[in-house]
Design an enzyme around this catalytic site. Structure first.
Site, PDB file in Angstrom:
ATOM      1  N   GLU A  17      16.839  33.100   1.592  1.00  0.00           N
ATOM      2  CA  GLU A  17      15.496  32.726   1.047  1.00  0.00           C
ATOM      3  C   GLU A  17      15.141  33.757  -0.171  1.00  0.00           C
ATOM      4  OE1 GLU A  17      12.014  32.499   3.636  1.00  0.00           O
ATOM      5  OE2 GLU A  17      10.925  31.705   2.120  1.00  0.00           O
ATOM      6  N   GLU A  69       8.567  35.358  13.071  1.00  0.00           N
ATOM      7  CA  GLU A  69      10.047  34.549  12.706  1.00  0.00           C
ATOM      8  C   GLU A  69      10.387  33.538  13.692  1.00  0.00           C
ATOM      9  OE1 GLU A  69      10.806  35.278   9.709  1.00  0.00           O
ATOM     10  OE2 GLU A  69       9.596  37.495   9.692  1.00  0.00           O
TER      11      GLU A  69
HETATM   12  N1  B3K Z   1      10.538  33.910   4.998  1.00  0.00           N
HETATM   13  C1  B3K Z   1      10.795  35.315   4.688  1.00  0.00           C
HETATM   14  C2  B3K Z   1      10.406  36.139   3.480  1.00  0.00           C
HETATM   15  C3  B3K Z   1      11.613  35.627   2.451  1.00  0.00           C
HETATM   16  C4  B3K Z   1      11.339  36.658   1.187  1.00  0.00           C
HETATM   17  C5  B3K Z   1      12.316  36.360   0.111  1.00  0.00           C
HETATM   18  N2  B3K Z   1      11.952  37.354  -0.962  1.00  0.00           N
HETATM   19  C6  B3K Z   1       9.986  36.123   5.935  1.00  0.00           C
HETATM   20  C7  B3K Z   1       9.053  35.659   6.379  1.00  0.00           C
HETATM   21  O1  B3K Z   1       8.019  35.471   5.903  1.00  0.00           O
HETATM   22  O2  B3K Z   1       9.053  35.428   7.599  1.00  0.00           O
HETATM   23 ZN    ZN Z   2       7.233  34.109   7.117  1.00  0.00          ZN
END
Ligand code: B3K
Ligand code: ZN
Length: 854
Positions: free
Chosen positions: A126, A295
């Protein structure tokens, strides 16, 4: 034009240009042959052209890939390859695309795509890292099932989904849930696991593992408990069950952020999962619990339902932050969590929203999406969900979210989809509410009051200042939670939510025997700046009597701020009424120690600078720092008689436990120690340092000693004791800078960059030193400009290795327009120097340009 970077205009992407990909991706099969510098990735992808494609071009993203071969339906093809990807003539019917590429994980210092950390392979995809692994339509609305085969000598070979087969040197995984490429993950290393299991409420057995480097096994138990609590909570609070046979978490030392929600294989910055009493503070424990939950919750809000495009990032992030905050409130104290979140919102999101980086919660354009993982998208995004819930009520909120899951499971969605489920299930029109997503800037909510013949009226006016690209603002829907108190402090009107929709609007309360004292914006019911003429006496009254703990704290916070401002502007002595109020409160054993610790926590110096700036003054960082010192010393003297007793009363006998009650007690104990240290020549801090059996108390004591400039011996001892532990050494590095006198902060930080354990390649270490410098308000803004120069030197040095972490740290300069013209000149010359660096990354170029455009 002074630089190469400036000469090549970076491409801007627009929300309005959204076009779906012209092909379905029916299945993805990947084979990895791992080698540090020459990993081979074979992809076999079945594409089917869409009959009604708006854009029929076959374009696959791909960056820094060495294409070895490409085939369509088994026949070699020669695609046109550019720095961004490839195109190729393809059949009009379903076909099999096969490509083999070579990549260099060991040479990947950007920590995006497939890279190596301490000898292990790991990924971060991501937002757009998958295109550095193989050619693919790397966009979140392209979802497919993935099968992965990993060939490598490492003992543990992991990917998403369920294990299919595991042999010496090889493993195969299959993820049955269609997902976008950003959720792909692979880990390979000689790791050990902390295993457990969880039975879902429908009786499904799930294997759980936390994978770590050998030696870290004893730091996984807390994270595992947090995971199981999160799984139970999501079943109970949102009816969401886990959906694979296995859930793996891996701890990685070199990571650009906190953690990543890859399907079934979460990858964590080791600082956000490894915990032990000896090495982790209470704050670490709380953060680990929250991030594991965050998460995990993404499995539904993010993974099962994902974003159509990256403009919709808040769809998954705002909602998931809101969910993790609800979880923490349930696990710990709801009001303490709310106060802490508002402190954080004001420290990070408000300055962003009021400065050159201000952007809507759903942005409409970007150059580098990694620059938009901001406090606005995350924290303001979560505030919007909180307002929505407050407006519709708890039951209607749950019904709408249930509908969201029912209607959109397996889809890539938009903010429109999210708001539609609320409109459909409640019948409300949310067109005006949607402005919260579209309009940047923090609204100011002015309030005036009147009382006549038993009727009390609150007159509100909302205004939002122009932000970059948005000169005019329309009124928003603002839920204002209000309660009214009588002169005795009794509540004569319990909390009610006023729904403001106009630019100016009045609300009346009838039948009041006397003019009440209002408690406005209870629980911080909207992310706005409340402006009200209010006396310190009334603030002290609310601090003593408000039944809403948030507003009690808020009243104390406002008193603290006003006291500091008077000290800075008028050279006033610390306000004695406020000191009296604090003295009473800190001794009130009926109040939660964690709450008392928050009331004793001084407002940040940056907050004071912002408040001065907003009132038309130019903040002087040195004066603000001096006022903070004077205030703390005066408070210590005022409480002198009670401090030893308070210290003793808040000291916990017996072993360490990270639970919220104990942590709150230690937080208060730490505040008391820092006051005591100003009076007792640091004796108690020294005793605590040597007696401590946990990191919270050891670090608190060391910090008190160092701030008193009496910590040389203990700091050296700490270094010797912990030099093998990277995470503890990050604390040591940060503390050296945080505790430095203002005129030495930059020099100390500079010396630390020459320390043998300093490395630009580890983001945690970089942030420990440079983040601490940026957070040292009088040190960073010292009139010599040494702080600005040092940060710029290090940003330039890091950019070639790791653009993401560099760009993120540029935010240290976002408040530059607050300060005097010599400081502005110093900062802008550093920003210009960064901008003119040859080969500057798109990430950093975009950030520096936006900040300079202020
Ligand atoms: N979704 C990831 C963050 C990704 C960042 C990319 N630069 C973690 C989170 O927000 O849970
Ligand atoms: Zn997140």
């Amino acid at each position: 034009m002074t630089s190469e970077a400036a000469q090549t205009e970076a491409e801007t992407f627009y929300l309005k240009d959204y076009t779906p990909f012209g092909f379905e991706v029916d299945s993805v099969q990947l084979t990895f042959r791992l080698a540090p510098h020459t990993t081979r990735v074979l992809s076999q992808i079945r594409f089917t052209p869409k009959a009604d494609a708006a854009d029929p071009r076959f374009f696959l993203h791909g960056e820094k890939l060495n294409l070895i071969s490409a085939k369509i339906d088994g026949a070699e093809v020669s695609p046109q390859v550019s720095a961004e990807g490839l195109t190729c003539a393809v059949p009009a019917v379903s076909f099999l695309w096969e490509a083999e590429v070579e990549i260099d994980p060991a040479g990947n210092t950007a920590l995006e795509g497939l890279y190596m950390s301490n000898g292990m392979y790991c990924t971060q995809c991501e937002a757009e890292g998958f295109r550095k692994i193989t050619y693919y339509p790397d966009r979140p609305d392209v979802m497919s099932t993935f099968s992965v085969r990993i060939e490598g000598d490492e003992e543990v070979l992991l990917s998403n989904g369920n294990p299919v087969c595991q042999e010496q040197g090889m493993a195969e995984w299959h993820d049955p849930w269609p997902k976008p490429a950003y959720l792909f993950a692979l880990v390979a290393g000689d790791l050990v696991n902390h295993p457990d299991s969880f039975t879902t409420r429908s009786g499904k057995e799930v294997e759980l593992n936390i994978w770590v480097r050998p030696g870290d096994e004893d730091k996984c138990a807390f994270g595992m408990e947090a995971l199981k609590k999160s799984m139970t909570w999501d079943e109970e609070a949102y009816g969401r069950e886990y959906d694979l046979d296995i859930f793996n978490i891996v701890a990685v030392d070199d990571f650009n952020m906190g953690a990543m929600e890859n399907k079934g294989l979460n990858i964590f910055n080791s600082s956000c999962v490894l915990a032990s009493p000896e090495t982790s503070t209470d704050a670490n424990f709380e953060r680990i619990e929250a991030i594991i939950a965050h998460e995990y919750f993404h499995n539904w809000t993010g993974n099962r339902i994902t974003c159509r495009d990256w403009f919709q990032l808040c769809l998954k992030e705002g909602l998931t932050v809101f969910r993790d905050a609800q979880f923490t409130s349930d696990m710990r104290s709801a009001s303490v969590k709310r106060i802490s979140d508002v402190i954080d919102l004001r420290a990070r999101q408000f300055p962003e929203d009021q400065g050159p980086l201000s952007h809507p919660v759903r942005p409409e354009e970007f150059q580098e999406i990694n620059n938009f993982y901001t406090a606005t998208i995350y924290e303001k995004g979560a505030e919007i969900i909180g307002m929505l819930k407050r407006l519709v009520g708890d039951e209607a909120y749950r019904a709408a979210v249930d509908l969201y899951f029912d209607r959109h499971d397996g889809q890539a969605c938009t903010i429109e989809d999210w708001l539609q489920v609320f409109e459909d299930s409640t019948g409300r029109d949310l067109a005006q509410f949607k402005r919260w997503y579209a309009q940047a800037g923090t609204p100011r909510l002015q309030v005036a009051e009147s009382y006549e013949n038993g009727t009390y009226t609150l007159n509100f006016e909302q205004k939002t200042a122009p932000t970059p690209g948005q000169p005019d603002k329309d009124p928003r829907v603002i839920p204002i939670a209000v309660g009214l108190l009588n002169d005795n402090g009794d509540e004569v009107q319990p909390t009610t939510v006023l729904e403001m929709t106009q630019a100016k609007q009045s609300f009346r309360f009838e039948g009041l025997a006397s003019k009440p004292v209002p408690s406005i914006l209870r629980e911080f019911s909207a992310p706005v700046i409340l402006e009200r003429e209010i006396s310190n006496a009334e603030r002290a009254f609310l601090l003593a009597h408000d039944s809403d703990l948030f507003n009690r704290w808020e009243a104390g916070n406002a008193l603290a701020r006003e006291a500091r401002i008077a000290m800075v502007l008028e050279g006033a002595a610390p306000d004695s009424a406020y000191l009296d109020a604090l003295q009473k409160l800190v001794r009130d054993d009926d109040l939660d120690p964690a709450f008392r610790a928050l009331v004793l926590q001084p407002p940040s110096q940056s907050d004071i600078a912002q408040a001065l700036f907003e009132r038309g003054h130019t903040p002087d960082p040195q004066k603000i720092g001096d006022a903070a010192e004077t205030f703390a010393l005066t408070l210590a003297q005022k409480l002198a008689d009670s401090l030893p007793r308070l210290y003793a009363d808040t000291t916990i006998d017996g072993g360490y436990s990270p639970d919220a009650i104990s942590a709150g007690k230690r937080a208060l104990n730490g505040r008391i120690l820092s006051l005591l240290t100003r009076l007792d020549g640091a004796d108690q801090a020294s005793r605590q340092y040597y007696a401590a059996d946990n990191m919270t108390q050891q670090l608190t004591a060391l910090s008190c000693l160092m701030k008193a400039e009496k910590g040389g011996v203990q700091s050296a001892a700490f270094h010797t004791q912990w030099q093998e532990d990277r995470l503890v050494m990050d604390k040591w590095f940060a503390l050296q800078v945080a505790c430095a006198p203002a005129n030495q902060a930059a020099a100390i930080a500079s010396d630390l960059t020459a320390h043998p354990l300093f490395t630009l390649k580890n983001p945690n270490r970089f942030r420990a030193v440079m983040g601490a410098l940026a957070g040292h308000h009088p040190g960073f803004h010292h009139s010599s400009g040494a702080g600005y120069r040092l940060l710029a030197d290090n940003l330039i040095a890091l950019d070639g290795l790791n653009p993401q972490t560099t760009a993120r740290m540029c935010t240290a300069f976002q408040t530059w327009k607050r300060y005097d013209s010599p400081r502005q000149a110093l900062i802008s010359s550093q920003l210009e120097r960064i901008k003119s660096t040859k080969g500057l990354s798109r990430d950093t170029n975009e950030m520096v340009s936006r900040i300079l455009d202020a």
